[in-house]
Design an enzyme around this catalytic site. Sequence first.
Site, mmCIF file in Angstrom:
data_model
loop_
_atom_site.group_PDB
_atom_site.id
_atom_site.type_symbol
_atom_site.label_atom_id
_atom_site.label_comp_id
_atom_site.label_asym_id
_atom_site.label_seq_id
_atom_site.Cartn_x
_atom_site.Cartn_y
_atom_site.Cartn_z
ATOM 1 N N THR A 1 -0.605 -0.187 -4.623
ATOM 2 C CA THR A 1 -1.686 0.781 -4.821
ATOM 3 C C THR A 1 -1.116 2.055 -5.427
ATOM 4 O OG1 THR A 1 -1.431 1.639 -2.561
ATOM 5 C CG2 THR A 1 -3.028 -0.142 -2.901
ATOM 6 N N ASP B 1 0.860 -1.183 0.000
ATOM 7 C CA ASP B 1 0.000 0.000 0.000
ATOM 8 C C ASP B 1 0.896 1.233 0.000
ATOM 9 O OD1 ASP B 1 -2.099 1.721 0.128
ATOM 10 O OD2 ASP B 1 -2.966 0.921 1.969
ATOM 11 N N ILE B 2 1.317 1.647 -1.217
ATOM 12 C CA ILE B 2 2.281 2.746 -1.332
ATOM 13 C C ILE B 2 1.655 4.028 -1.887
ATOM 14 C CG2 ILE B 2 4.171 1.087 -1.610
ATOM 15 C CD1 ILE B 2 4.221 1.842 -4.599
ATOM 16 N N LYS B 3 0.500 3.922 -2.552
ATOM 17 C CA LYS B 3 -0.263 5.061 -3.079
ATOM 18 C C LYS B 3 0.618 6.091 -3.792
ATOM 19 C CE LYS B 3 -4.181 4.785 0.118
ATOM 20 N NZ LYS B 3 -3.711 3.735 1.040
ATOM 21 N N ARG B 4 1.517 5.634 -4.620
ATOM 22 C CA ARG B 4 2.361 6.554 -5.374
ATOM 23 C C ARG B 4 1.569 7.195 -6.509
ATOM 24 N NH1 ARG B 4 4.976 5.937 -1.179
ATOM 25 N NH2 ARG B 4 7.107 5.178 -1.137
#
Length: 323
Positions: free
Chosen positions: A158, A122-125
């Site tokens: 993500t 879950d890194i939401k880059r």
Amino acid sequence: MTKRPDVRQAGKGKGGGRQMIDRLIDAVKKKANPSVIGLDPTIEMMPEFLKKKYFGECGRTPEAAGRMFVEFNRSIIDAVKDIAPAVKPQIAMYERFGEAGIRAYNETCRYARGQGLIVIGDIKRGDISSTAAAYAAHIGNVDIQGAQSETWYEDAVTLNPYMGSDGIKPFLEICRSSDKGLFILVKTSNPSSSEMQDLVLADGRTVYEACGKLVSDWGAELIGKYGYSKVGAVVGATHRAQGAKLRKSLPHTFFLVPGYGAQGASADDIAGFFDENGLGAVVNSSRGITSSYKKSDDFREEQYAEAAQAAAVKMCEDLQRVL
């Protein structure tokens, strides 16, 4: 859970015949459980005996925290690996501790993968150009003058799509040639998501509906044997009607569903996120599982892993009730 009927595109995804989404669905079917365990450690979450052990040895330092998180996560992974098909570590919970935290994140991902679990980072880059290509190393190798090295250990990550396709293409290129996947934010579980995601466009669609269509288009060439693409969408469990609407309009898009449990959503809220065969989504629970020992009189703090296992079983049973 029965197999989703074949569709025309099924099995035609690229990537050497290997599809991360098929591995995930196979694991969901084998364990009869569409749940994901979030590994989002905090100091406050840690049992007192672990804090005494690591802070007593190393002082209250980032290094001690990182080592403590690894022990905690390994115990949780061992407890749930036969129940849940996947884990989702949230990188921010590790990054705040700098180098020691990143090391703990990587060790956690590598250990979970070694135990046969799908790892969703879950890194939401969300950036463009060379920066996006650099971030894409999370699911690809780093090229050092022709030498390839794996530096991260996620099966999928993500992404934030706010910058459009420029921020997604470097990740798609890797997905086309490797066994990796994506989950792109579409309708998130936080209450203020409506401030942007529910805005109505000139054509009558909401922003989240338009985003969902983009995600579907981005993943159209990467559909596996069950009829789902390995380019999936993040759809919050706290938005019951919107999730059900997206399920109907995105028949080949697999959902990662946060918001169950501690954030207030129930299994009944997300029944419409699944297809007619009980497939199409995995549901995340983080502190509702990993901190469950704090809310139970049946377990001592030393039994935090056993408490997590019991909570994971309870979640599985709750989800099975609506499938």
